[in-house]
Design an enzyme around this catalytic site. Structure first.
Site, PDB file in Angstrom:
ATOM      1  N   TYR A  13     -84.603 -22.010 -85.398  1.00 54.26           N
ATOM      2  CA  TYR A  13     -85.077 -23.055 -84.481  1.00 54.26           C
ATOM      3  C   TYR A  13     -86.254 -22.614 -83.617  1.00 54.26           C
ATOM      4  CZ  TYR A  13     -80.585 -25.184 -85.593  1.00 54.26           C
ATOM      5  OH  TYR A  13     -79.516 -25.731 -86.242  1.00 54.26           O
ATOM      6  N   HIS A  18     -88.005 -29.003 -80.710  1.00 57.97           N
ATOM      7  CA  HIS A  18     -86.874 -29.051 -79.779  1.00 57.97           C
ATOM      8  C   HIS A  18     -86.757 -27.758 -78.960  1.00 57.97           C
ATOM      9  CE1 HIS A  18     -84.108 -32.118 -78.800  1.00 57.97           C
ATOM     10  NE2 HIS A  18     -83.056 -31.732 -79.496  1.00 57.97           N
ATOM     11  N   TYR A  63     -76.361 -24.490 -77.852  1.00 61.98           N
ATOM     12  CA  TYR A  63     -77.034 -25.504 -78.646  1.00 61.98           C
ATOM     13  C   TYR A  63     -77.351 -26.681 -77.723  1.00 61.98           C
ATOM     14  CZ  TYR A  63     -76.369 -22.798 -82.839  1.00 61.98           C
ATOM     15  OH  TYR A  63     -76.431 -21.798 -83.748  1.00 61.98           O
ATOM     16  N   ASN A  65     -77.108 -29.923 -77.523  1.00 61.74           N
ATOM     17  CA  ASN A  65     -76.239 -31.025 -77.111  1.00 61.74           C
ATOM     18  C   ASN A  65     -75.155 -30.630 -76.114  1.00 61.74           C
ATOM     19  OD1 ASN A  65     -77.804 -32.358 -78.963  1.00 61.74           O
ATOM     20  ND2 ASN A  65     -76.158 -32.836 -80.364  1.00 61.74           N
TER      21      ASN A  65
END
Length: 185
Positions: A13, A18, A63, A65
């Site tokens: 990532y 993001h 993470y 969320n």
């Protein structure tokens, strides 16, 4: 003050849209000589004194969320509240390269910001929104934010990162209203 960059942990990532909050947090830490080497509050953090003000930088490792869990734990441990928080996050509603400082507001569909709102029970916390632009027609927004920046965007990244660090410096030095006047266009 708790400065929290939002992103997802792991090398897969690292350079995605993001993770722009993580990248800005890393650069702020580097420029302020703050080592992000403490594992606590479900994240990695580091602290330092900047112009007489204690600054803690946090990158939640929950993470995206679930970012609010980490942020809530950090604020509780520091004895601070939502007004002492600055969240750095990507924003699809801003074109690539644009910044916007907001003192409060909804999540705008950003799940990391929504997690913080849910965990703190309020929308009343400052944030620096980092523009990544809208996805091209036919591309799912979730897929879009989890893809790396284009080569052209990466080439322009230094200017965006410098502007973001400048906005955070203005917040620390001058306060939110002056920083908003300088950096929100």
């Amino acid at each position: 003050m708790l400065i929290t960059g939002l992103g997802n942990p792991g090398p897969a990532y690292r350079f995605t849209r993001h993770n722009l909050g993580f990248r800005v947090a890393d650069l702020i830490a580097e420029r302020l000589s703050i080592s992000l080497n403490r594992t606590c509050w479900q994240g990695v953090s580091g602290s330092g004194m900047i112009r007489g003000q204690r600054i803690t930088i946090l990158k939640p490792l929950t993470y995206m969320n679930l970012s609010g869990q980490s942020v809530r734990r950090a604020l509780e441990a520091m004895g601070e509240g939502p007004a002492d928080l600055l969240v750095l996050h990507d924003d699809m509603d801003l074109e690539f390269g644009r910044l916007r400082i907001r003192l409060r507001g909804s999540s705008g569909g950003h799940r990391g910001v929504q997690s913080i709102i849910d965990s703190l029970g309020t929308e009343e916390f400052p944030r620096l929104k980092l523009g990544v632009g809208r996805p091209p027609e036919g591309i799912d927004p979730v897929d879009y934010v989890l893809t790396p920046f284009s080569v052209a965007e990466e080439e322009a990244m230094a200017a965006l990162l410098d502007a973001a660090v400048g906005a955070v410096a203005a917040i620390i030095d001058l306060g939110y209203e002056a920083a908003i006047s300088r950096h929100n266009s």
